[in-house]
Design a protein around this motif. Structure first.
Motif, PDB file in Angstrom:
ATOM      1  N   UNK A 153      57.856   2.930  11.545  1.00 12.00           N
ATOM      2  CA  UNK A 153      59.247   2.586  11.851  1.00 12.00           C
ATOM      3  C   UNK A 153      59.801   1.595  10.848  1.00 12.00           C
ATOM      4  N   UNK A 154      58.996   0.615  10.443  1.00 13.78           N
ATOM      5  CA  UNK A 154      59.445  -0.366   9.466  1.00 13.78           C
ATOM      6  C   UNK A 154      59.711   0.292   8.120  1.00 13.78           C
ATOM      7  N   UNK A 155      58.778   1.142   7.675  1.00 24.21           N
ATOM      8  CA  UNK A 155      58.954   1.819   6.388  1.00 24.21           C
ATOM      9  C   UNK A 155      60.163   2.758   6.427  1.00 24.21           C
ATOM     10  N   UNK A 156      60.365   3.423   7.565  1.00 29.96           N
ATOM     11  CA  UNK A 156      61.517   4.320   7.674  1.00 29.96           C
ATOM     12  C   UNK A 156      62.822   3.536   7.620  1.00 29.96           C
ATOM     13  N   UNK A 157      62.841   2.361   8.249  1.00 29.04           N
ATOM     14  CA  UNK A 157      64.051   1.553   8.255  1.00 29.04           C
ATOM     15  C   UNK A 157      64.350   1.010   6.862  1.00 29.04           C
ATOM     16  N   UNK A 158      63.305   0.621   6.130  1.00 28.77           N
ATOM     17  CA  UNK A 158      63.484   0.093   4.779  1.00 28.77           C
ATOM     18  C   UNK A 158      63.707   1.200   3.759  1.00 28.77           C
ATOM     19  N   UNK A 159      63.220   2.389   4.055  1.00 28.00           N
ATOM     20  CA  UNK A 159      63.391   3.507   3.135  1.00 28.00           C
ATOM     21  C   UNK A 159      62.394   3.518   2.001  1.00 28.00           C
ATOM     22  N   UNK A 160      61.292   2.756   2.151  1.00 26.67           N
ATOM     23  CA  UNK A 160      60.253   2.698   1.109  1.00 26.67           C
ATOM     24  C   UNK A 160      58.890   2.627   1.773  1.00 26.67           C
ATOM     25  N   UNK A 161      57.854   3.003   1.030  1.00 28.77           N
ATOM     26  CA  UNK A 161      56.476   2.878   1.512  1.00 28.77           C
ATOM     27  C   UNK A 161      55.964   1.484   1.181  1.00 28.77           C
ATOM     28  N   UNK A 162      55.426   0.816   2.176  1.00 31.90           N
ATOM     29  CA  UNK A 162      54.863  -0.522   1.981  1.00 31.90           C
ATOM     30  C   UNK A 162      53.345  -0.490   1.820  1.00 31.90           C
ATOM     31  N   UNK A 163      52.727   0.568   2.334  1.00 30.05           N
ATOM     32  CA  UNK A 163      51.268   0.662   2.335  1.00 30.05           C
ATOM     33  C   UNK A 163      50.839   2.068   1.964  1.00 30.05           C
ATOM     34  N   UNK A 164      49.678   2.155   1.328  1.00 29.47           N
ATOM     35  CA  UNK A 164      49.016   3.447   1.151  1.00 29.47           C
ATOM     36  C   UNK A 164      47.810   3.452   2.066  1.00 29.47           C
ATOM     37  N   UNK A 165      47.618   4.510   2.798  1.00 30.54           N
ATOM     38  CA  UNK A 165      46.582   4.574   3.821  1.00 30.54           C
ATOM     39  C   UNK A 165      45.488   5.550   3.428  1.00 30.54           C
ATOM     40  N   UNK A 166      44.238   5.178   3.750  1.00 32.06           N
ATOM     41  CA  UNK A 166      43.108   6.089   3.605  1.00 32.06           C
ATOM     42  C   UNK A 166      42.275   5.972   4.876  1.00 32.06           C
ATOM     43  N   UNK A 167      41.211   6.717   4.930  1.00 34.34           N
ATOM     44  CA  UNK A 167      40.384   6.692   6.146  1.00 34.34           C
ATOM     45  C   UNK A 167      39.689   5.361   6.335  1.00 34.34           C
ATOM     46  N   UNK A 168      39.440   4.618   5.250  1.00 34.36           N
ATOM     47  CA  UNK A 168      38.677   3.382   5.353  1.00 34.36           C
ATOM     48  C   UNK A 168      39.526   2.124   5.262  1.00 34.36           C
ATOM     49  N   UNK A 169      40.593   2.156   4.500  1.00 33.99           N
ATOM     50  CA  UNK A 169      41.360   0.934   4.290  1.00 33.99           C
ATOM     51  C   UNK A 169      42.800   1.272   3.920  1.00 33.99           C
ATOM     52  N   UNK A 170      43.608   0.244   3.914  1.00 30.44           N
ATOM     53  CA  UNK A 170      44.980   0.380   3.449  1.00 30.44           C
ATOM     54  C   UNK A 170      45.182  -0.569   2.280  1.00 30.44           C
ATOM     55  N   UNK A 171      46.141  -0.245   1.447  1.00 24.29           N
ATOM     56  CA  UNK A 171      46.454  -1.092   0.295  1.00 24.29           C
ATOM     57  C   UNK A 171      47.969  -1.212   0.181  1.00 24.29           C
ATOM     58  N   UNK A 172      48.415  -2.354  -0.312  1.00 18.30           N
ATOM     59  CA  UNK A 172      49.841  -2.581  -0.483  1.00 18.30           C
ATOM     60  C   UNK A 172      50.361  -1.827  -1.695  1.00 18.30           C
ATOM     61  N   UNK A 173      51.521  -1.220  -1.544  1.00 23.68           N
ATOM     62  CA  UNK A 173      52.217  -0.692  -2.706  1.00 23.68           C
ATOM     63  C   UNK A 173      52.856  -1.853  -3.466  1.00 23.68           C
TER      64      UNK A 173
END
Length: 297
Positions: free
Chosen positions: A40-60
């Motif tokens: 919801x936050x990313x949709x509201x901002x219109x940008x991706x804040x995180x990249x997700x994988x099965x083990x961890x996430x990382x900031x864009x």
């Protein structure tokens, strides 16, 4: 724009934990609830804040830039609601700092103890890294600030000098060199030397100062960390050249430090900050204490 505080808190918790699963424990939410808030936050901002994988996430890149702003927004709101004085007593949260091992081992604990007395509800995460690792952690937003050495320039960080630490000889109290008040590099010619690897920033400082003078120490032992080299010295395997900050501030039962000159070599130690980033109030309070203590040490 319909961004709410729960979305900001969720984003900060996930970014600090670098894991959706670990963030659920902090937030006391289910994994789907955390994912929904982030989406919801990313949709509201219109940008991706995180990249997700099965083990961890990382900031864009956008996420790294947004993280300190989100922290600041949450902290400023808390101060507005509770008042600065009340907030200082009741503030909760997490401050993440990156630190070279020498400072983390001997210098940092006293500062953290002081900080804990003033802000008992704030947690502190210390990531002990190499000098290059400290710079990378601050540049990528993995730490709010760092304690490191002056070195290669990085476009996203700035270095604030706090002190110069001379390199000294560390030896056992029963070693013959311990009887001397001061030493020259020539005095170490026949000694068994314990050094750090060529990948170390400390080794680079020594090589840059010594090689132009034709001084090439013969390092019998090489370690990755200064604390390991001091362990070898304490065991009687040799003597080591280390920054004064690497040794305990109080007298050690086994080890002593002796000044080393001709040439005298200093290491610049200070704070690493991300360009343009304003630390959250809790991080700024810890940073202020560190700067006070390091300049007095």
């Amino acid at each position: 724009m319909a961004i709410d505080l729960d979305q900001l808190r969720t984003f900060v918790a996930v970014a600090e934990a670098q894991s959706l699963t670990r963030a659920t424990d902090t937030l006391h939410l289910s994994l789907p609830a955390v994912s929904r808030r982030l989406s919801a936050l990313e949709e509201e901002l219109g940008v991706a804040l995180l990249t997700r994988s099965t083990r961890r996430v990382a900031l864009t890149q956008t996420g790294r830039e947004f993280l300190p702003r989100a922290r600041r927004l949450l902290d400023e709101l808390e101060e507005s609601l509770l008042g600065i004085r009340e907030t200082a007593a009741r503030r909760r949260g997490l401050v993440t700092i990156a630190c070279i091992p020498t400072a983390a081992y001997y210098f940092l604990p006293a500062t953290l103890a002081n900080f804990a007395r003033r802000f008992p509800h704030i947690r502190v995460r210390v990531i002990d890294l190499s000098a290059d690792g400290v710079i990378d952690a601050v540049a990528t937003g993995g730490a709010e600030f760092g304690i490191g050495m002056e070195g290669a320039a990085h476009p996203e960080v700035e270095f604030r000098l706090l002190r110069h630490d001379p390199f000294v000889l560390a030896c056992r109290r029963d070693h013959p060199l311990a009887k001397k008040r001061g030493l020259k590099w020539a005095d170490l010619h026949n000694e068994t030397l314990v050094g750090v690897s060529r990948r170390s920033g400390n080794r680079l400082i020594l090589d840059r100062a010594l090689l132009p003078r034709g001084i090439q120490p013969s390092w019998r032992y090489e370690t990755e960390h200064l604390s390991t080299s001091l362990g070898l010295v304490e065991a009687g395997l040799g003597v080591a050249v280390v920054p004064r900050l690497a040794l305990p501030r109080d007298p050690h039962p086994v080890l002593v430090a002796r000044p080393l000159t001709d040439p005298r070599i200093d290491r610049a130690t200070g704070v690493v900050l991300r360009h343009g980033a304003v630390p959250a109030p809790a991080a700024q309070a810890l940073l202020d204490l560190l700067e006070q203590n390091m300049t007095r040490a």
